[in-house]
Design an enzyme around this catalytic site. Structure first.
Site, mmCIF file in Angstrom:
data_model
loop_
_atom_site.group_PDB
_atom_site.id
_atom_site.type_symbol
_atom_site.label_atom_id
_atom_site.label_comp_id
_atom_site.label_asym_id
_atom_site.label_seq_id
_atom_site.Cartn_x
_atom_site.Cartn_y
_atom_site.Cartn_z
ATOM 1 N N ASP A 66 31.816 20.969 35.397
ATOM 2 C CA ASP A 66 32.414 19.643 35.129
ATOM 3 C C ASP A 66 32.450 18.818 36.415
ATOM 4 O O ASP A 66 32.831 17.641 36.399
ATOM 5 C CB ASP A 66 33.796 19.769 34.475
ATOM 6 N N SER A 67 31.980 19.395 37.521
ATOM 7 C CA SER A 67 31.756 18.615 38.740
ATOM 8 C C SER A 67 30.759 17.492 38.470
ATOM 9 O O SER A 67 30.627 16.566 39.275
ATOM 10 C CB SER A 67 31.227 19.518 39.869
ATOM 11 N N ASP A 105 31.026 24.465 31.591
ATOM 12 C CA ASP A 105 32.466 24.317 31.844
ATOM 13 C C ASP A 105 33.176 23.706 30.647
ATOM 14 O O ASP A 105 32.685 22.738 30.048
ATOM 15 C CB ASP A 105 32.692 23.370 33.034
ATOM 16 N N LYS A 135 32.991 28.462 30.850
ATOM 17 C CA LYS A 135 33.899 28.759 31.973
ATOM 18 C C LYS A 135 35.164 27.940 31.782
ATOM 19 O O LYS A 135 35.092 26.783 31.355
ATOM 20 C CB LYS A 135 33.241 28.413 33.312
ATOM 21 N N GLU A 137 39.230 27.209 33.643
ATOM 22 C CA GLU A 137 40.064 27.386 34.837
ATOM 23 C C GLU A 137 41.443 27.926 34.452
ATOM 24 O O GLU A 137 41.973 27.595 33.389
ATOM 25 C CB GLU A 137 40.236 26.030 35.555
ATOM 26 N N GLU A 204 37.433 30.179 43.913
ATOM 27 C CA GLU A 204 37.086 28.998 44.719
ATOM 28 C C GLU A 204 38.139 28.729 45.799
ATOM 29 O O GLU A 204 39.349 28.790 45.541
ATOM 30 C CB GLU A 204 36.980 27.754 43.800
HETATM 31 O O1 KIV Z 1 32.402 22.315 38.198
HETATM 32 C C1 KIV Z 1 31.803 23.038 39.000
HETATM 33 O O2 KIV Z 1 30.722 22.705 39.520
HETATM 34 C C2 KIV Z 1 32.415 24.317 39.329
HETATM 35 C C3 KIV Z 1 31.829 25.070 40.485
HETATM 36 C C4 KIV Z 1 32.160 24.376 41.732
HETATM 37 C C5 KIV Z 1 32.256 26.479 40.492
HETATM 38 O O3 KIV Z 1 33.335 24.720 38.720
#
Ligand code: KIV
Length: 288
Positions: A66-67, A105, A135, A137, A204
């Site tokens: 989600d970056s 994510d 994924k 968090e 992280e």
């Molecule tokens: O969103 C993302 O790119 C991430 C990575 C930095 C692990 O969660």
């Protein structure tokens, strides 16, 4: 460099030779046995089809992080990222990859309310993208959700330590676990997610000692980002590692200076357009 065969009717490119088999959650999980990972796991972020094609031969996993909120959309954080964004980019990355496991994510607000909410959103992401894992968090609070999903056919990657979706609670993106109490909490978070069935765990932005304790203390492979070399694998945001931005976090190693090279290419193009030296006859259609 891979070579690709292009299907001109669909513009779809297929690598030749076609890689045998895609990595799976069990094959990633099995890379750590008796607390050791013989060969570290390689993960990078990807948000687009073409980037996925280029990274796929080199990676065990591609993460549609989600970056992308900041990297692609210029958003101030990952908070505004939507399921629709994750699905569109997730599907593109699956279309551009053959070898790596693609994980997507779960965006902020799509899983925290209940395991049932998480299942509805994770199954939608898997159906719409074709990805093999999600994924999410969070630590102890998310353990029941990780267990719920894993028991219902959804492989889950955990993410503990610096969790960017919690930026408003954490107060920033600085490294976590400098104080004993927080360090213990991060380790407990990783253990809870591990026991709940996550097939690997992203850790992280933590002190090296925390990464060491987690990597030794959990059964699942630990993928570090800003978490030292003590982990079972590493992940970076690809655009950071390529040097696309002026500023990168301290833990990023720049393997290229692509921002400078893009600037130079754009300047050369602009100069040639203005001086009428592009296009040349080589780029011009004329009767045969
Ligand atoms: O969103 C993302 O790119 C991430 C990575 C930095 C692990 O969660």
């Amino acid at each position: 460099m891979s070579t690709f065969t292009i299907d001109t009717s669909t513009s779809r490119a297929t690598p030749s030779p076609v890689p045998g088999k895609r990595m799976t959650a069990p094959s990633i999980r099995a890379r750590k046995a008796d607390g050791r990972t013989e060969q570290p796991i390689v993960m990078l972020t990807a948000y687009t089809m073409r980037m996925a094609q280029l990274l796929d031969p080199h990676c065990d996993m591609l993460l549609v992080g989600d970056s992308l909120g900041q990297v692609i959309y210029g958003l101030p954080s990952t908070i505004p990222v939507t399921i629709e964004m994750m699905c569109a980019h997730g599907a593109a990355v699956v279309r551009g990859s053959w070898h790596a496991l693609v994980a997507v994510d779960m965006p902020f607000g799509s899983y925290e309310a209940s395991p049932e909410q998480a299942f509805a959103c994770a199954s939608r992401i898997m159906k719409e993208t074709g990805c093999a894992a999600v994924k999410l968090e969070g630590g102890e609070a998310m353990a029941p959700t990780v267990e719920f999903l894993s028991h219902r056919g959804i492989p889950v990657i955990g993410h503990v330590g610096l969790t960017p979706q919690a930026v408003n609670v954490l107060g920033g993106y600085g490294a976590r676990g400098r104080e004993q109490r927080e360090a213990e909490k991060i380790i407990a978070d990783a253990k809870a997610i591990d026991s709940a069935g996550a097939f690997c765990i992203v850790v992280e932005g933590v002190m090296e000692q925390i990464a060491t304790e987690i990597s030794r203390g959990v059964a699942a492979p630990v993928i570090g980002i800003g978490a030292s070399s003590q982990c079972d694998g590493q992940v970076l945001v690809t655009e950071d590692m390529l040097g696309l931005f002026e500023r990168t976090p301290r833990f990023v190693k720049r393997y290229d200076d692509i921002a400078r090279r893009i600037g130079e290419a754009a300047a050369a193009y602009a100069e040639e357009v203005r001086s009428r030296s592009f296009p040349t006859p080589d780029q011009t259609y004329r009767p045969k």
